[in-house]
Design a protein around this motif. Structure first.
Motif, PDB file in Angstrom:
ATOM      1  N   GLN A 157      89.214  34.334  23.521  1.00 40.88           N
ATOM      2  CA  GLN A 157      88.720  33.025  23.653  1.00 40.88           C
ATOM      3  C   GLN A 157      89.788  32.052  24.497  1.00 40.88           C
ATOM      4  OE1 GLN A 157      89.211  32.291  19.439  1.00 40.88           O
ATOM      5  NE2 GLN A 157      87.108  31.858  19.189  1.00 40.88           N
ATOM      6  N   VAL A 158      90.939  32.489  24.791  1.00 38.62           N
ATOM      7  CA  VAL A 158      91.892  31.859  25.770  1.00 38.62           C
ATOM      8  C   VAL A 158      91.182  32.238  27.078  1.00 38.62           C
ATOM      9  CG1 VAL A 158      93.948  31.881  26.715  1.00 38.62           C
ATOM     10  CG2 VAL A 158      93.858  31.858  24.141  1.00 38.62           C
ATOM     11  N   GLN A 159      90.755  33.425  27.450  1.00 41.25           N
ATOM     12  CA  GLN A 159      90.098  33.772  28.684  1.00 41.25           C
ATOM     13  C   GLN A 159      88.863  33.049  28.865  1.00 41.25           C
ATOM     14  OE1 GLN A 159      92.212  35.251  31.048  1.00 41.25           O
ATOM     15  NE2 GLN A 159      93.633  35.223  29.474  1.00 41.25           N
ATOM     16  N   GLY A 160      88.067  33.085  27.944  1.00 38.07           N
ATOM     17  CA  GLY A 160      86.687  32.193  27.978  1.00 38.07           C
ATOM     18  C   GLY A 160      85.498  33.246  28.379  1.00 38.07           C
ATOM     19  N   SER A 161      85.825  34.517  28.122  1.00 45.46           N
ATOM     20  CA  SER A 161      84.642  35.502  28.603  1.00 45.46           C
ATOM     21  C   SER A 161      85.279  36.774  28.388  1.00 45.46           C
ATOM     22  CB  SER A 161      84.250  35.510  29.986  1.00 45.46           C
ATOM     23  OG  SER A 161      85.222  35.764  30.900  1.00 45.46           O
ATOM     24  N   GLY A 162      84.635  37.904  28.317  1.00 41.13           N
ATOM     25  CA  GLY A 162      85.175  39.368  27.899  1.00 41.13           C
ATOM     26  C   GLY A 162      83.821  40.118  27.841  1.00 41.13           C
ATOM     27  N   ARG A 163      84.161  41.408  27.369  1.00 44.32           N
ATOM     28  CA  ARG A 163      83.221  42.591  27.055  1.00 44.32           C
ATOM     29  C   ARG A 163      83.568  43.010  25.783  1.00 44.32           C
ATOM     30  NH1 ARG A 163      82.114  45.493  32.822  1.00 44.32           N
ATOM     31  NH2 ARG A 163      82.652  43.592  34.322  1.00 44.32           N
ATOM     32  N   ILE A 164      82.547  43.241  24.855  1.00 43.66           N
ATOM     33  CA  ILE A 164      82.708  43.856  23.562  1.00 43.66           C
ATOM     34  C   ILE A 164      82.114  45.340  23.529  1.00 43.66           C
ATOM     35  CG2 ILE A 164      82.403  43.877  21.044  1.00 43.66           C
ATOM     36  CD1 ILE A 164      82.204  40.691  21.337  1.00 43.66           C
ATOM     37  N   ARG A 165      83.175  46.487  23.392  1.00 47.46           N
ATOM     38  CA  ARG A 165      82.374  47.683  23.368  1.00 47.46           C
ATOM     39  C   ARG A 165      82.084  48.265  21.968  1.00 47.46           C
ATOM     40  NH1 ARG A 165      87.821  48.347  26.462  1.00 47.46           N
ATOM     41  NH2 ARG A 165      88.526  48.696  24.255  1.00 47.46           N
ATOM     42  N   LEU A 166      80.883  48.474  22.017  1.00 52.97           N
ATOM     43  CA  LEU A 166      80.265  48.851  20.426  1.00 52.97           C
ATOM     44  C   LEU A 166      80.488  50.185  20.352  1.00 52.97           C
ATOM     45  CD1 LEU A 166      76.725  47.035  21.044  1.00 52.97           C
ATOM     46  CD2 LEU A 166      78.783  46.044  20.045  1.00 52.97           C
ATOM     47  N   THR A 167      80.175  50.548  18.940  1.00 52.84           N
ATOM     48  CA  THR A 167      80.520  51.986  18.472  1.00 52.84           C
ATOM     49  C   THR A 167      79.474  52.940  19.132  1.00 52.84           C
ATOM     50  OG1 THR A 167      79.150  51.414  16.693  1.00 52.84           O
ATOM     51  CG2 THR A 167      81.726  51.305  16.322  1.00 52.84           C
ATOM     52  N   ASN A 168      78.168  52.339  19.291  1.00 52.81           N
ATOM     53  CA  ASN A 168      77.394  53.381  20.096  1.00 52.81           C
ATOM     54  C   ASN A 168      77.281  53.451  21.526  1.00 52.81           C
ATOM     55  OD1 ASN A 168      76.234  50.789  21.285  1.00 52.81           O
ATOM     56  ND2 ASN A 168      74.516  50.776  20.108  1.00 52.81           N
ATOM     57  N   GLY A 169      78.359  53.193  22.182  1.00 52.67           N
ATOM     58  CA  GLY A 169      78.806  53.318  23.549  1.00 52.67           C
ATOM     59  C   GLY A 169      78.303  52.108  24.505  1.00 52.67           C
ATOM     60  N   GLN A 170      77.231  51.246  23.939  1.00 51.00           N
ATOM     61  CA  GLN A 170      76.846  50.229  24.723  1.00 51.00           C
ATOM     62  C   GLN A 170      77.974  49.045  24.948  1.00 51.00           C
ATOM     63  OE1 GLN A 170      73.441  48.863  22.667  1.00 51.00           O
ATOM     64  NE2 GLN A 170      71.952  50.615  23.754  1.00 51.00           N
ATOM     65  N   THR A 171      77.788  47.988  25.823  1.00 52.77           N
ATOM     66  CA  THR A 171      78.753  47.055  26.010  1.00 52.77           C
ATOM     67  C   THR A 171      78.051  45.690  25.886  1.00 52.77           C
ATOM     68  OG1 THR A 171      80.448  48.592  27.167  1.00 52.77           O
ATOM     69  CG2 THR A 171      80.485  45.958  27.269  1.00 52.77           C
ATOM     70  N   ILE A 172      78.547  44.639  25.091  1.00 49.69           N
ATOM     71  CA  ILE A 172      78.028  43.238  25.261  1.00 49.69           C
ATOM     72  C   ILE A 172      78.990  42.598  26.125  1.00 49.69           C
ATOM     73  CG2 ILE A 172      77.516  41.329  23.778  1.00 49.69           C
ATOM     74  CD1 ILE A 172      77.599  42.885  21.375  1.00 49.69           C
ATOM     75  N   ARG A 173      78.288  41.762  27.173  1.00 47.35           N
ATOM     76  CA  ARG A 173      78.998  40.829  27.976  1.00 47.35           C
ATOM     77  C   ARG A 173      78.867  39.422  27.539  1.00 47.35           C
ATOM     78  NH1 ARG A 173      79.637  42.189  33.150  1.00 47.35           N
ATOM     79  NH2 ARG A 173      81.021  40.629  33.499  1.00 47.35           N
ATOM     80  N   ILE A 174      79.753  38.466  27.206  1.00 46.92           N
ATOM     81  CA  ILE A 174      79.910  37.195  26.730  1.00 46.92           C
ATOM     82  C   ILE A 174      80.711  36.243  27.306  1.00 46.92           C
ATOM     83  CG2 ILE A 174      79.569  38.222  24.114  1.00 46.92           C
ATOM     84  CD1 ILE A 174      82.679  37.706  23.639  1.00 46.92           C
ATOM     85  N   GLY A 175      80.197  35.042  27.527  1.00 46.38           N
ATOM     86  CA  GLY A 175      80.654  34.030  28.247  1.00 46.38           C
ATOM     87  C   GLY A 175      80.989  32.831  27.549  1.00 46.38           C
ATOM     88  N   TYR A 176      81.666  31.900  27.982  1.00 40.64           N
ATOM     89  CA  TYR A 176      81.932  30.579  27.257  1.00 40.64           C
ATOM     90  C   TYR A 176      80.600  29.766  26.948  1.00 40.64           C
ATOM     91  CZ  TYR A 176      83.992  25.850  26.820  1.00 40.64           C
ATOM     92  OH  TYR A 176      84.346  24.747  26.280  1.00 40.64           O
ATOM     93  N   ALA A 177      80.560  29.284  25.660  1.00 42.04           N
ATOM     94  CA  ALA A 177      79.343  28.450  25.383  1.00 42.04           C
ATOM     95  C   ALA A 177      79.677  26.931  24.914  1.00 42.04           C
ATOM     96  CB  ALA A 177      78.615  29.088  24.246  1.00 42.04           C
ATOM     97  N   GLY A 178      81.086  26.938  24.790  1.00 45.16           N
ATOM     98  CA  GLY A 178      81.504  25.633  24.246  1.00 45.16           C
ATOM     99  C   GLY A 178      82.862  25.710  23.165  1.00 45.16           C
TER     100      GLY A 178
END
Length: 340
Positions: A157-178
């Motif tokens: 949250q401090v950085q404001g964006s990131g990647r979440i590595r899922l257990t199935n090998g996929q990755t979610i990209r997330i960005g700041y929303a508010g």
């Protein structure tokens, strides 16, 4: 979204009252005064510049953007059409670093992954971090994913964006929303104030390890900062690209910086001279902002993605010099306004 018109208006306002602001100064430099200018890879900076140039407001920019898109000789392009401008406001120069974290997670809650990553509630919220961590938003379908470490989520949250590595090998990209509108408070400063650590001992890793060793007190430490950041999923952002910055464009490691847009127009080229153990003298592009990035000589360097980038960024707290490159006519107009 056009982003720089307000910045130029703010600069004009600042310089028009410079006589009443004893700490504000503005000086147009020669390129020969930029330490290391001739040694940089100006073509790399030009490439990054063109990716967000179309969002810079003002009549001087469209022509420059068109010229930049024609793949000119990069150093010549910047030297012909820009002038370096040193703006100082009396505050000490400070460079820090930031990065895009990667953390483990899952789409559904499990015994391991129990910490929710929330999207922004409709209409926003003024709930504090403590209230949210106690479940105030549970059951509203706001969970993007679940992670296993509240401290890792805090620093994401401090950085404001990131990647979440899922257990199935996929990755979610997330960005700041508010965010929830509450102020950010430093965990490191809180630990120092309590006498837990000396200032030179504090780092992100030290804070994370202390929270893990002291889970009850650790949660209370996290809740010491009432600010809470919400995210949005970015399904169309390629894995090869950097996170989305304040200009709603992907940012580039070691060529993008976060600045205070009151002094530096977003999208503008910026020459930085960062001192310290790992000095940096190179042309960057101002493509991001941050709540802690305040002042004419304040900059946050984007180091990239993952743990290695995080360790590099976490070591940076150095003095130096920030010099914004402005179109010639703007540079001299600001100088004349400041002198008047």
């Amino acid at each position: 979204m056009r982003v720089a018109g307000a910045a130029f208006a703010a600069l004009l306002s600042l310089t028009s009252t410079a006589a009443a602001q004893e700490d504000l100064s503005l000086r147009v430099l020669d390129f020969a005064e930029l330490d290391g200018w001739s040694d940089d890879r100006h073509d790399e900076a030009l490439d990054v510049f063109t990716r967000s140039c179309d969002l810079i407001d003002g009549p001087e920019w469209p022509g420059l953007c068109e010229l930049a898109s024609r793949n000119p000789q990069a150093r010549t392009f910047f030297e012909l059409f820009f002038r370096p401008v040193l703006i100082e406001d009396g505050r000490d120069p400070l460079f820090t670093g930031y990065f895009e974290p990667e953390i483990d997670g899952a789409r559904t809650r499990t015994h391991r992954f129990r910490v929710p990553v929330y999207s922004l509630p409709s209409g926003g919220t003024s709930l504090t971090r403590s209230e949210i961590s106690q479940g105030a938003l549970a059951g509203r379908g706001l969970e993007i994913a679940w992670v296993d470490d509240p401290t890792e989520l805090f620093f994401l949250q401090v950085q404001g964006s990131g990647r979440i590595r899922l257990t199935n090998g996929q990755t979610i990209r997330i960005g700041y929303a508010g965010h929830n509108g509450h102020p950010y408070r430093s965990l490191g400063e809180a630990l120092i104030a309590r006498g837990t650590y000396e200032p030179h001992q504090v780092s992100a890793d030290v804070i994370k390890n202390w929270v893990r060793r002291n889970p009850v007190e650790g949660q209370a430490l996290l809740d010491h900062s009432p600010s809470y950041v919400f995210f949005r999923e970015l399904p169309n952002l390629a894995m090869s690209l950097g996170p989305i910055g304040a200009m709603n464009r992907s940012i580039t490691p070691m060529r993008s910086i976060a600045v205070d847009p009151s002094f530096v127009p977003l999208g503008a080229p910026v020459w930085i001279e960062k001192a310290g153990a790992d000095p940096i003298h190179r042309l960057m592009i101002a493509q991001d902002t941050g709540s802690a990035i305040k002042g004419a000589q304040r900059a946050d360097v984007f180091y990239g993605t993952g743990d290695k980038a995080g360790k590099q960024a976490g070591r940076i707290r150095d003095p130096g010099r920030v010099i914004v490159l402005l179109p010639i006519q703007i540079a001299y107009a600001l100088q004349e306004r400041a002198a008047g």
